[in-house]
Every structure is written in C-alpha cells, then in structure tokens.
Design an enzyme around this catalytic site. Structure first.
Site, short mmCIF file in Angstrom:
data_model
loop_
_atom_site.label_atom_id
_atom_site.label_comp_id
_atom_site.label_asym_id
_atom_site.label_seq_id
_atom_site.Cartn_x
_atom_site.Cartn_y
_atom_site.Cartn_z
N ARG A 133 39.10 37.48 51.60
CA ARG A 133 38.87 36.25 50.84
C ARG A 133 40.10 35.36 50.93
O ARG A 133 41.22 35.80 50.65
CB ARG A 133 38.58 36.57 49.38
CG ARG A 133 37.30 37.35 49.16
CD ARG A 133 37.11 37.67 47.69
NE ARG A 133 35.90 38.44 47.48
CZ ARG A 133 35.51 38.90 46.29
NH1 ARG A 133 36.26 38.67 45.23
NH2 ARG A 133 34.41 39.59 46.17
N THR B 59 37.91 50.41 41.53
CA THR B 59 37.09 49.21 41.70
C THR B 59 36.67 49.08 43.16
O THR B 59 37.48 49.21 44.06
CB THR B 59 37.89 47.96 41.26
OG1 THR B 59 38.22 48.10 39.88
CG2 THR B 59 37.07 46.70 41.47
N SER C 55 32.04 36.34 46.54
CA SER C 55 31.52 36.88 45.29
C SER C 55 31.64 35.88 44.15
O SER C 55 31.11 34.78 44.24
CB SER C 55 32.24 38.19 44.97
OG SER C 55 31.61 38.86 43.90
N LYS D 295 25.82 46.00 44.08
CA LYS D 295 25.43 45.52 42.75
C LYS D 295 24.22 44.60 42.89
O LYS D 295 24.00 44.02 43.94
CB LYS D 295 26.60 44.78 42.10
CG LYS D 295 27.01 43.50 42.80
CD LYS D 295 28.37 43.01 42.34
CE LYS D 295 29.48 43.87 42.87
NZ LYS D 295 30.83 43.31 42.54
N SER E 45 33.20 43.72 35.81
CA SER E 45 33.21 42.36 36.36
C SER E 45 31.80 41.88 36.69
O SER E 45 31.55 41.30 37.74
CB SER E 45 34.11 42.30 37.60
OG SER E 45 33.70 43.26 38.56
N GLU F 171 30.34 47.96 36.96
CA GLU F 171 31.71 47.49 36.83
C GLU F 171 31.79 46.46 35.73
O GLU F 171 30.82 45.75 35.46
CB GLU F 171 32.19 46.86 38.15
CG GLU F 171 32.27 47.82 39.30
CD GLU F 171 32.78 47.15 40.57
OE1 GLU F 171 33.36 47.85 41.41
OE2 GLU F 171 32.59 45.93 40.72
#
Length: 548
Positions: A25, A335, A122, A367, A356, A354
């Site tokens: 990223r 994570t 994300s 997810k 987040s 998670e």
C-alpha cells in the site's frame, strides 16, 4: 485474432516494496512512477513456481479505487507475457475481496487456477492523491503466506527486467464476454464476468433467506445498509432488494466510486458518524463473539457445530469468553487474514474476526462484510421466529445486552496515531518492551495514577507459532495484561501508506451485570489515563488521529 509479442523491459529496484499484512500500500503518486507497479507484479510472478503460472488462469479485480482500471490493463499485458493462459476480470474491474476468494476457490479443479491479484488498499481512502494497493491471493482464495511475501520482497530488491505484451490492446472490461489473443505460447483469453450471481448463490447456501425475508417483511422492522461507496455496493441491491425484498431506500451510498465519494471507506466511529447515529453500534470485537455464540442455532451452514473460533491478538477477548463457555477450540493469531486461512484449511476454525471491522467464516478465506450483515439478519430472524405478528421485535440492542448479561462486557477502544516518524515509533516500541521487565515499577505507576485499575500480571511481545505449518511470527505487538482480564496492547501497523501508525488498544472487562450499562468512555477512563507509553515524549502527540 490479435497476435502479441513479448517485450523484456529493463528496470531497476525501488526501495520499500515489502508487502504488509494486506499487500503493498502506497500513495497513488508512488504507484504511477514508471516501472514501479510493473516491478511488483513481475516480482510476484517470479516468486511463484513456473508450473503455477504458465498455462494457468489468474483472477484480477479490485475495489474500483483510482488507478484500478489502468492497473488491470497492465496486469493483463504482463500476465500474457509471463505465459498465463486466461485472465478472469470482474465486470468494470469490480470484485470485492470476499468475492475474489470464492471465485478462485470454485475454479480450482475446474481449470488450472493459481490465484489472483486484488487491487485494494482496504479501509484506506481512495482518489488521485490518496492510497492504492495490490495483494496476491493464493489458490485457496486467501492472502499469501509469509514465505511467498518474503520471496516477493526479495525479488523487488534485485529485479532487472519485467515481461510485458506492450502491443496487446486494452481490453473492454465494461462488457461481459471473452476476448482472445494469440501469443508465442498459444491462445490467451481475457474473460470478463458478472460475479454477483455466484456470490448470491454462495450466500443462499449459507443462510436461510426465507426466514430473513419474513423478518424484513415485518411492518415494524427496518434496517440500513451503507456501502460507503465501496465495491460491496455492487452486490447490495441484488441481495437485499432483489433476493430479500428490502426497500431500495434501505440502501445508501451503494454506487462504487474511485474516491469513495470523497468520504472514507473505514466504517468506524470517526468516519461513519451518520450511520452510527442512525443505528445501535456494535463493536467488531463484540460482533464476532455474538455471531459465534448464536451461529449453530441461527445459521444453517453451522448447524453441525463450529470447528473452532479465532481472533486477531488486538481484538478484544469477548470471543475467548464465548469459546470457553461453549468448549470451542480457540486461537489468538497475529493481524492478517492469512493466519485465519491456515486454520480454516486445516479444519480448525469456522468463525473468526478482527477488531478493524473484519469478520468472516470458512466459506471463504477472507473477511466478508455482506456475510456479516446477513449473519446479523439471521440472528434477528432466529430471535423473532416465535413472534409471528412482529408486535415487539427483538432488536440488535436486545441481543447485545443479553450477551453482555451472559458473558460479561468488554469495554473497548482503539487509538490510532497516524503518520508518525518511523524512527520515533520504533524507539517507543523498544521502550515499551524494556518496561515489561519492571512490572513492579509499572504497578507502582498504575497504583499511583488510578485506584480503579487492577494489577498488571503479565506483559510480553506477542509471538505466534502457527499450529498448521509451524511458522513463527515475531514482534506482533506489545501486551500488558491485567488481573481482572483487562488489557493494553500496542502495535505498529502495516496498513498505512505513509510514515508509521501506532495503534493503542484499550480493553476493560466487566463481569458484574450491574455495571455493564456504563458509558464506554467512563469505563475506559482509568486505563486511558495510565499513559504508560509516553506518547508525547517519544512521538510528540498528545491526542490520537482517530479513535474507534
């Protein structure tokens, strides 16, 4: 049929192309540098076994953020040059991450599929001046394991050339169908497909859509689904309106946009204020625990029982309490969804999550936000099945409060300190590790600052040994565990695109039923006040960037 040639383009390495927990990223301005994106894609191809690339099918799509369409055309041309037989692209370049996973998984055994590139950053913002990202998912539909990530990174440091079919014309990805080309190794196809029907079919095999439809048709039931202009909006109308009979007015911001409509795609208390104001907010940590506690009764997919449950280390221990109560296998992992994927592939985990805002199950290896919404609708439908006239429906709040009364409440918050100087952030983490050797001094600080905080009984730097492949992940976060089950956790995040991000997780466990209705800020105030980390001294910050 257009026939293309393979060109070898000389290049030199770029620093800092190490993938994080969810791929590489960076800001868009970084990715659009000449050869930057191409270097990473070629380094990924080079990290895979040749027999997994040549003659295989590759899935390529993303969340539709800025630069995605250009990136897809580059990957198509590089895949052709590297001997890939077929590229499968979601229409308009759109495939949510949880949709890519089953697309990959369903094709294994049908044709030679070796994985896919997902173009996403994300929950990071999108647009010409914001973030872009790319990650590679394996043939199980889940993120790359540590071994592949390490190979990709090593390749980025030594790359000298990349392969590309420069004369291959851009493919129209707005229309479904197959476009064929000729190349040195034979035919190369680009398939553009609509994935929504496949995803709907998968969801209908998991949930009882009839019972959800009955709930939604109740005169006094209402719900709201906000896609925040993310890619999941592309599936919302098909599922909630066409399949489940909800009103279109129940949906908002469901048109995917390259910049998420100028908003932020992270559905937390800071960036989704309007949505939170309309609904009862359930923390992601509570959500996965409540789904796990009710899954067997409420969701047909789990009727035979749960194989196990798992959470990321920073996520609150609400799931731990459920696992212990129900005698379920429980795993605490670093994570990153790849750790959940290993457990699922080994048949050890059914439900995971998670903090987040990521929750999912072993139906895929990622997810899945829409899955989580359908899970909650299933819980509501189950709780209201003995209420045929819908006179007074059991609500989300009712379910949450009943859960707290049974299992206790984990008051929980996360403080993000973003764009911190990387050197200062590392110094802070070193200090926190050293502090763990002096728990008596720490407890003197605790005692002196607030009498309501219990004693620190354990402190460590979290390390995980994968029970499936034996791999060891070190330096995954710093934990201070209190006698009453409360925690302070400090992590250096790998999801930011600039500088460093420090995340502080604060958790207060309350078992007393008479104290589970306290204001969250009041309940957490004693732990917030500890300031063991000396944030201001090390990074010059007195307040976090974001509070979740």
């Amino acid at each position: 049929m257009v026939v293309f040639k393979v060109a070898r383009v000389e290049t030199t390495p770029f620093e800092g192309q190490k993938p994080g927990t969810s791929g590489l990223r960076k800001k868009v301005k970084v990715f659009i540098q000449p050869n930057y994106f191409q270097n990473f894609v070629q380094s990924t191809f080079n990290a895979l076994a040749p027999e997994k690339v040549r003659g295989a099918t590759l899935v390529v799509s993303g969340d539709g953020r800025y630069f995605s369409k250009d990136a897809i055309q580059i990957i198509i041309k590089m895949a052709a040059a590297n001997g890939v037989r077929c590229i499968s692209v979601g229409q308009n370049g759109l495939l949510s991450t949880p949709t890519v996973s089953p697309v990959i998984r369903e094709r294994v055994g049908i044709d030679v599929t070796f994985g896919g590139f997902i173009l996403t950053a994300s929950h990071n913002p999108g647009g010409p001046h914001e973030d872009f990202g790319i990650k590679y998912n394996m043939e199980n539909g889940g993120p790359s394991p540590e071994g592949i990530i390490d190979k990709i990174y090593e390749n980025t440091k030594t790359i000298k050339e990349y392969l590309i079919a420069e004369d291959l014309p851009n493919v129209d990805i707005s229309m479904t169908g197959v476009t064929s080309f000729g190349g040195p190794e034979g035919q190369f196809d680009v398939e553009v497909f609509d994935s929504a029907s496949d995803y709907v079919k998968l969801m209908k095999s998991i949930f009882d859509f009839e019972s959800i439809m009955k709930l939604i048709s109740s005169s006094n039931f209402s719900f709201c689904y906000d896609a925040l202009h993310g890619v999941a909006g592309a599936y919302a109308k098909r599922i909630f309106v066409e399949e489940l009979g909800a009103q279109e007015s129940s949906l908002q911001n469901c048109m995917p946009k390259e910049d998420f409509g100028g908003g932020h795609p992270d559905p937390n208390l800071t960036y989704a204020k309007e949505l939170v104001a309309r609904l009862f907010f359930v923390t992601p940590s509570d959500s996965v625990a409540i789904i796990a506690a009710n899954a067997v009764e409420a969701i047909p997919y789990f009727s035979a029982g749960l194989k196990g449950v798992a959470r990321s280390m920073p996520t609150s221990a609400a799931l731990d309490v459920v696992a212990k109560h129900l005698n379920l296998k429980f795993f605490e992992v670093p994570t990153g969804w790849k750790f959940f994927g290993n457990l699922m592939d080994a048949g050890l985990c059914s439900v995971c999550g998670e903090e987040s805002f990521g929750t999912g199950s072993d139906h895929i290896r990622e997810k899945d936000g829409i899955w989580a919404v359908l899970a909650w609708l299933s819980l509501l439908a189950h709780k209201n099945k003995e209420n045929p006239h819908g006179e007074k429906l059991v609500t989300v709040e009712d379910i949450v409060r009943q859960h707290w009364a049974t299992y206790g409440r984990h008051y929980y918050t996360r403080y993000d300190y973003e764009n911190v100087d990387a050197g200062a952030a590392k110094e802070l983490m070193v200090y926190l590790v050293k502090l763990q050797s002096f728990l008596s001094e720490v407890n003197e600080i605790v005692k002196g600052m607030h009498s309501d905080v219990s004693k620190v009984v354990h402190a460590d730097e979290f390390e995980y040994k994968d029970p499936v492949d034996g791999s060891i992940s070190k330096h995954q976060g710093i934990r201070y565990l209190f006698e009453d089950g409360s925690r302070l956790v400090f992590c250096l995040s790998g999801t930011g695109s600039e500088g460093a991000t420090i995340r502080l997780y604060i958790e207060q466990y309350e078992k007393d039923p008479s104290k589970i209705d306290r204001d969250s800020q009041d309940a957490l105030a004693p732990l917030v006040a500890l300031r063991l980390s000396k944030m201001q001294e090390f990074i010059g910050r007195t307040t976090p960037t974001v509070i979740t």
